[in-house]
Every structure is written in C-alpha cells, then in structure tokens.
Write a protein that holds these residues in place. Structure first.
Motif, PDB file in Angstrom:
ATOM      1  N   GLN A  72       0.864  -1.177   0.000  1.00 45.02           N
ATOM      2  CA  GLN A  72       0.000   0.000   0.000  1.00 45.02           C
ATOM      3  C   GLN A  72       0.905   1.232   0.000  1.00 45.02           C
ATOM      4  OE1 GLN A  72      -2.424   0.876   3.496  1.00 45.02           O
ATOM      5  NE2 GLN A  72      -4.134   1.217   2.089  1.00 45.02           N
ATOM      6  N   ASP A  96     -13.364   5.208 -11.315  1.00 50.36           N
ATOM      7  CA  ASP A  96     -13.534   4.394 -10.108  1.00 50.36           C
ATOM      8  C   ASP A  96     -13.802   2.921 -10.384  1.00 50.36           C
ATOM      9  OD1 ASP A  96     -13.060   6.533  -8.462  1.00 50.36           O
ATOM     10  OD2 ASP A  96     -15.171   6.995  -8.142  1.00 50.36           O
ATOM     11  N   THR A 135      -5.358  -1.322  -6.968  1.00 50.62           N
ATOM     12  CA  THR A 135      -6.467  -0.468  -6.579  1.00 50.62           C
ATOM     13  C   THR A 135      -5.915   0.927  -6.337  1.00 50.62           C
ATOM     14  OG1 THR A 135      -7.495  -2.344  -5.456  1.00 50.62           O
ATOM     15  CG2 THR A 135      -8.360  -0.163  -4.945  1.00 50.62           C
ATOM     16  N   THR A 137      -6.911   4.787  -5.010  1.00 50.72           N
ATOM     17  CA  THR A 137      -7.846   5.684  -4.342  1.00 50.72           C
ATOM     18  C   THR A 137      -7.223   7.071  -4.346  1.00 50.72           C
ATOM     19  OG1 THR A 137      -6.927   5.421  -2.106  1.00 50.72           O
ATOM     20  CG2 THR A 137      -8.611   3.816  -2.804  1.00 50.72           C
ATOM     21  N   GLU A 138      -7.907   7.990  -3.744  1.00 52.66           N
ATOM     22  CA  GLU A 138      -7.385   9.353  -3.678  1.00 52.66           C
ATOM     23  C   GLU A 138      -6.063   9.402  -2.910  1.00 52.66           C
ATOM     24  OE1 GLU A 138      -8.829  13.557  -1.772  1.00 52.66           O
ATOM     25  OE2 GLU A 138     -10.350  12.286  -2.716  1.00 52.66           O
ATOM     26  N   ASP A 139      -5.907   8.517  -1.912  1.00 56.46           N
ATOM     27  CA  ASP A 139      -4.742   8.566  -1.029  1.00 56.46           C
ATOM     28  C   ASP A 139      -3.697   7.484  -1.279  1.00 56.46           C
ATOM     29  OD1 ASP A 139      -5.938  10.701   0.373  1.00 56.46           O
ATOM     30  OD2 ASP A 139      -7.084   9.280   1.591  1.00 56.46           O
ATOM     31  N   THR A 140      -4.106   6.356  -1.849  1.00 50.02           N
ATOM     32  CA  THR A 140      -3.181   5.217  -1.946  1.00 50.02           C
ATOM     33  C   THR A 140      -3.251   4.515  -3.290  1.00 50.02           C
ATOM     34  OG1 THR A 140      -4.784   3.641  -1.061  1.00 50.02           O
ATOM     35  CG2 THR A 140      -3.337   4.716   0.543  1.00 50.02           C
ATOM     36  N   THR A 142      -2.641   0.471  -4.153  1.00 47.64           N
ATOM     37  CA  THR A 142      -2.443  -0.820  -3.499  1.00 47.64           C
ATOM     38  C   THR A 142      -2.297  -1.905  -4.564  1.00 47.64           C
ATOM     39  OG1 THR A 142      -3.799  -0.087  -1.639  1.00 47.64           O
ATOM     40  CG2 THR A 142      -3.392  -2.458  -1.831  1.00 47.64           C
TER      41      THR A 142
END
Length: 148
Positions: A72, A96, A135, A137-140, A142
């Motif tokens: 991550q 998304d 995957t 996301t806005e922050d990570t 993974t």
C-alpha cells in the motif's frame, strides 16, 4: 469445581479466537518502482526497510494464509512521474470502476531482510512476472502480489 469449569471455558474460548486470526505481518518501507536493476524503467526496483519513517512511502503486508504480499503506497509521497511509472499512464485517466492491473515484467526477489521481518520463513522469495490487481484511491495505490 464450578470455578475450575468457568476457568476452563474462558481459556477455551480465548484459544478458539486466537486460532481464527489471520496471520498478517506488516512493515513500513521505501518502495521504488524504477524498474529492474533500478534503471528507470517499469517494475519493482527495491524495498528499503532501513529508510526513516519520514522517507517511507509504503506499508508492506504479508498474508501467510494466502501467500500474498500487499503493498500500500501513499500517493502523497510519490511524484507524478513515480505514479506514472507504476500505472503506466497518468493516474487521472482512471475511473472508479475500471479494473486496473500492475504489469510485472520481470521476477522480483524480495530481499531476505524484508522476508525475515515479514515472518516469511524461507529465502529468495519471489514475486513472479505477471499481471497483479491494483487499486487506486485518492490517497493510496495498493498492489496485491502472489508469492512463489
């Protein structure tokens, strides 16, 4: 006798719960995606577990039950170029619901020091080349890798 039975039952329930836990081991590291031999191409280059916490950009987790490594990566600790090396294009091009995969062009041997810290009890642990689920996301970012 009644107290002995109560003690036995409480011990048994804690034993059952402890056995149902998943065996996951995690470390923080500086993960580099500068390609094989760190030449600035696509792919895993290095895990540096000796990096200071402020320099670490990822959490590496080993799932013993499924023989997986999950990396991550904190997007705020990656430059736009580094994100593009991982994703092979601009991260803003992804929606998304788009399935994304990380292409591992070459096998990667996990450093033995990292393997030991993750409680993988063997040497020369490999992530084989192939496609691995990613995957974003806005922050990570993974990535889940199967181990050989």
């Amino acid at each position: 006798m009644k107290y002995l039975l109560l003690l036995f039952l409480s011990f048994t329930s804690s034993l059952v719960f402890s056995q149902s836990e998943t065996l996951d081991y995690s470390i923080t590291a500086k993960t580099s995606f500068n390609g094989r031999h760190c030449r600035g191409t696509h792919g895993l280059c290095n895990f540096d577990d000796a990096a200071r916490d402020i320099d670490s950009n990822s959490i590496i987790t080993y799932n013993e039950e499924n023989n997986l490594i999950v990396i991550q990566i904190e997007r705020t600790k990656l430059s736009q170029d580094e994100q593009s090396l991982i994703l092979r294009e601009d991260p803003q091009n992804y929606t998304d619901n788009t399935p994304i995969y990380y292409l591992m062009e070459d096998d990667f041997i996990i450093p033995n020091g990292i393997s030991q810290q993750l409680q993988i009890h063997r040497e020369n642990v490999r992530i084989l080349h192939g496609m691995y689920p990613l995957t974003i996301t806005e922050d990570t970012i993974t990535i889940t890798f199967n181990l050989e």
